[in-house]
Design a protein around this motif. Structure first.
Motif, PDB file in Angstrom:
ATOM      1  N   GLY A  77      -4.156   5.038  -0.289  1.00 54.48           N
ATOM      2  CA  GLY A  77      -4.466   6.596  -0.564  1.00 54.48           C
ATOM      3  C   GLY A  77      -3.925   7.316   0.436  1.00 54.48           C
ATOM      4  O   GLY A  77      -3.064   8.213   0.052  1.00 54.48           O
ATOM      5  N   LEU A  78      -4.336   7.127   1.488  1.00 52.02           N
ATOM      6  CA  LEU A  78      -3.431   8.108   2.781  1.00 52.02           C
ATOM      7  C   LEU A  78      -2.114   8.097   2.764  1.00 52.02           C
ATOM      8  O   LEU A  78      -1.368   9.078   2.761  1.00 52.02           O
ATOM      9  CB  LEU A  78      -3.960   7.266   4.253  1.00 52.02           C
ATOM     10  CG  LEU A  78      -5.285   7.891   4.477  1.00 52.02           C
ATOM     11  CD1 LEU A  78      -5.605   6.907   6.022  1.00 52.02           C
ATOM     12  CD2 LEU A  78      -5.495   9.331   4.632  1.00 52.02           C
ATOM     13  N   ARG A  79      -1.348   6.855   2.338  1.00 53.50           N
ATOM     14  CA  ARG A  79       0.053   6.561   2.492  1.00 53.50           C
ATOM     15  C   ARG A  79       0.739   7.516   1.332  1.00 53.50           C
ATOM     16  O   ARG A  79       1.595   8.342   1.521  1.00 53.50           O
ATOM     17  CB  ARG A  79       0.514   5.404   2.454  1.00 53.50           C
ATOM     18  CG  ARG A  79       0.486   4.757   3.629  1.00 53.50           C
ATOM     19  CD  ARG A  79       0.819   3.204   3.915  1.00 53.50           C
ATOM     20  NE  ARG A  79       2.414   2.998   3.977  1.00 53.50           N
ATOM     21  CZ  ARG A  79       2.925   1.932   3.709  1.00 53.50           C
ATOM     22  NH1 ARG A  79       2.259   0.821   3.600  1.00 53.50           N
ATOM     23  NH2 ARG A  79       4.154   1.893   3.945  1.00 53.50           N
TER      24      ARG A  79
ATOM     25  N   THR B  30       0.753  -1.215  -0.026  1.00 51.67           N
ATOM     26  CA  THR B  30      -0.056   0.176   0.078  1.00 51.67           C
ATOM     27  C   THR B  30       1.095   1.343  -0.138  1.00 51.67           C
ATOM     28  O   THR B  30       0.118   2.357   0.441  1.00 51.67           O
ATOM     29  CB  THR B  30      -0.894   0.099   1.197  1.00 51.67           C
ATOM     30  OG1 THR B  30      -0.166  -0.430   2.348  1.00 51.67           O
ATOM     31  CG2 THR B  30      -2.154  -0.994   1.131  1.00 51.67           C
ATOM     32  N   THR B  31       2.157   1.289  -0.596  1.00 49.48           N
ATOM     33  CA  THR B  31       2.726   2.514  -0.754  1.00 49.48           C
ATOM     34  C   THR B  31       2.328   3.340  -1.672  1.00 49.48           C
ATOM     35  O   THR B  31       2.197   4.837  -1.356  1.00 49.48           O
ATOM     36  CB  THR B  31       4.265   2.288  -0.755  1.00 49.48           C
ATOM     37  OG1 THR B  31       4.436   1.243  -1.530  1.00 49.48           O
ATOM     38  CG2 THR B  31       5.171   1.955   0.474  1.00 49.48           C
TER      39      THR B  31
ATOM     40  N   ALA C 240       7.536   1.126   6.707  1.00 48.59           N
ATOM     41  CA  ALA C 240       6.582   0.288   7.340  1.00 48.59           C
ATOM     42  C   ALA C 240       5.713   0.520   8.466  1.00 48.59           C
ATOM     43  O   ALA C 240       4.389   0.351   8.536  1.00 48.59           O
ATOM     44  CB  ALA C 240       7.381  -1.062   7.577  1.00 48.59           C
ATOM     45  N   PRO C 241       6.265   1.319   9.378  1.00 49.41           N
ATOM     46  CA  PRO C 241       5.312   1.537  10.594  1.00 49.41           C
ATOM     47  C   PRO C 241       4.042   2.459  10.587  1.00 49.41           C
ATOM     48  O   PRO C 241       2.970   1.978  11.023  1.00 49.41           O
ATOM     49  CB  PRO C 241       6.173   2.546  11.850  1.00 49.41           C
ATOM     50  CG  PRO C 241       7.476   1.971  11.222  1.00 49.41           C
ATOM     51  CD  PRO C 241       7.584   1.927   9.470  1.00 49.41           C
ATOM     52  N   SER C 242       4.004   3.306   9.516  1.00 48.60           N
ATOM     53  CA  SER C 242       2.740   3.987   9.254  1.00 48.60           C
ATOM     54  C   SER C 242       1.798   3.273   8.879  1.00 48.60           C
ATOM     55  O   SER C 242       0.400   3.390   9.069  1.00 48.60           O
ATOM     56  CB  SER C 242       3.024   4.830   8.237  1.00 48.60           C
ATOM     57  OG  SER C 242       3.302   4.369   6.697  1.00 48.60           O
ATOM     58  N   ALA C 243       1.857   2.025   8.086  1.00 50.72           N
ATOM     59  CA  ALA C 243       0.895   1.179   7.573  1.00 50.72           C
ATOM     60  C   ALA C 243       0.078   0.407   8.791  1.00 50.72           C
ATOM     61  O   ALA C 243      -1.077   0.397   8.979  1.00 50.72           O
ATOM     62  CB  ALA C 243       1.129   0.067   6.747  1.00 50.72           C
ATOM     63  N   PHE C 244       0.977   0.183   9.733  1.00 49.39           N
ATOM     64  CA  PHE C 244       0.399  -0.352  11.117  1.00 49.39           C
ATOM     65  C   PHE C 244      -0.285   0.677  11.872  1.00 49.39           C
ATOM     66  O   PHE C 244      -1.472   0.346  12.118  1.00 49.39           O
ATOM     67  CB  PHE C 244       1.553  -0.959  11.857  1.00 49.39           C
ATOM     68  CG  PHE C 244       2.221  -2.299  11.747  1.00 49.39           C
ATOM     69  CD1 PHE C 244       1.470  -3.619  11.695  1.00 49.39           C
ATOM     70  CD2 PHE C 244       3.548  -2.225  11.218  1.00 49.39           C
ATOM     71  CE1 PHE C 244       2.162  -4.676  11.361  1.00 49.39           C
ATOM     72  CE2 PHE C 244       4.111  -3.358  10.775  1.00 49.39           C
ATOM     73  CZ  PHE C 244       3.555  -4.388  10.901  1.00 49.39           C
TER      74      PHE C 244
END
Lengths: 204, 221
Positions: B150-152, B35-36, B184-188
């Motif tokens: 989308g957010l990322r 999801t990047t 990676a952390p932002s997805a979590f």
């Protein structure tokens, strides 16, 4: 030797399976409520990854890779598109055999693994180990080290998360955050910590 | 007559209320890794929905012929064959995205969502409802993937689908990208907050507390 050690550390910490590559998250979050269950899962992961990745490496390089059938007079035969099915079959069989051997010779260890072993057949991280092995074309020794390293990395991460969550069981969280929500946020915080390892690797 | 709303319900229920990712904890492995950007997230979502729908259809149409003892192997082989087809199609027509997705397309095989739906639903239902259910779950999964992606991409690069939405500061605009969003952390975090939001909206989804604090337990007695 140093290269192998580097590969091991990279697989375990820099490319940590659940926290950096997001692999095997389903079991990672579902079975990390208690540290002891998490430890069982981690050991089982290490054993299965350490066995299946080199096994798949042998099968891929001798049967499936392009040109592997050159000795039989079919150098242009390319079976690499069958890799997925072959790997899944090998993993399922290896897990089954491992379970039977443990049950027969080491019943104590088998009892400790409990339900985790059969579950690992459909674990993303296990299959990913074999797929990464193909993508990065590891040799037999390298793939063994890589498999063990990824397993150890998974075990470290899942035991740490289990320890944090067992502490948090007594915390008074907002109701929507309980369980899965806080699990994700904790994993995110741990992932931040593990991201530091990749900075160290990049700096050295 | 009663059939139509039933199919509709089967289709829409997994979108948010019974969302496979946020409630059933299925298929999150791949949900985060791809999801990047929106483009990879969309490709992954479409691939998974196609595989899931077809697998549910096939498995449900032969559900009376699969012996119970080997059904997992049969299901995995069917799913793996479909994934190989998708993988070859992606490599042929979308080579760049296929490289960005790397091994994650192959991992659809072991995506818990696919096996979970075939095991829980397709095995006991005729092909049409099974495919509708699978399609609905695929859409629910896609929805989460697209929100997170989308957010990322929006806050990490200021773009959506590679089109500049927020002009970047170093290109003369005003937006400074948050590079954490691409890590990676932002997805979590995003997924954790999403779960929180959904469970606050529908409080019945919240998990029961494992321990009741002693003070409150006494007050209840």
């Amino acid at each position: 030797m140093t290269e192998l050690w580097t590969l091991f550390l990279t697989a375990a910490f820099v490319d940590n399976m659940p926290l950096i590559l997001f692999l095997g998250l389903c079991t990672f979050l579902a079975l990390s409520k208690r540290p002891d269950a998490a430890l069982g899962l981690g050991v089982a992961m290490t054993a299965v990854l350490g066995v299946t990745v080199p096994l798949n490496q042998l099968i891929y390089s001798h049967v499936l890779a392009p040109g592997a059938w050159g000795w039989a007079g079919m150098p242009e035969l390319d079976l690499s598109y069958l890799a997925l099915i072959a790997f899944i079959g090998v993993i399922a069989a290896a897990v089954q055999v491992l379970e039977m051997v443990l049950d027969r010779f080491f019943p104590a260890i088998h009892a400790a693994f409990g339900v985790f072993l059969p579950l690992l057949t459909v674990q993303c991280a296990i299959l990913a180990g074999s797929l990464f092995m193909v993508e990065r074309s590891y040799s037999l020794v390298e793939s063994t080290v890589f498999g063990l390293g990824s397993g150890v990395g998974f075990a470290v991460a899942v035991v740490m998360l289990g320890a944090i969550r067992s502490r948090l069981a007594y915390a008074n969280l907002p109701s929507g955050m309980r369980g899965l929500g806080i699990g994700f946020v904790l994993a995110g915080l741990m992932s931040l910590g593990f991201a530091a390892f990749s900075q160290m690797a990049a700096a050295s | 007559m009663a059939r139509r709303p039933d199919v509709w319900r089967v289709l829409t229920e997994p979108l948010i209320r019974q969302n496979p990712v946020t409630l059933q904890i299925l298929g999150i492995c791949s949900a985060l890794a791809v999801t990047t950007t929106m483009a990879t997230a969309l490709t992954m979502a479409v691939s998974l929905t196609v595989v899931l729908t077809l697998a549910a259809g096939i498995i449900s149409s032969i559900r009376r012929h699969i012996p119970d003892s080997i059904r997992l192997i049969v299901q995995i082989v069917i799913v793996a064959s479909l994934v190989i087809v998708i993988d070859q199609v992606l490599q042929a027509y979308l080579a760049e995205i296929s490289r960005a997705l790397s091994v994650y397309v192959g991992l659809i095989t072991t995506n818990c969502l696919v096996l979970g739906r075939t095991e829980a639903y397709a095995r006991h239902h005729p092909p049409l409802p099974a495919m509708v259910d699978a399609f609905g779950n695929g859409l629910g999964y896609s929805l989460v993937l697209l929100i997170v992606g989308g957010l990322r991409e929006l806050f990490g690069k200021g773009e959506l689908f590679g089109v500049v939405v927020l002009p970047l500061a170093d290109a003369g605009g005003w937006f400074t990208p948050l590079s954490l969003m691409l890590l990676a952390p932002s997805a979590f975090f995003i997924l954790g907050l999403l779960v929180w939001a959904i469970r606050s909206w529908w409080p019945e989804q919240a998990e029961a507390p494992e321990h009741v604090p002693p003070g409150r337990a006494e007050a209840a007695e």
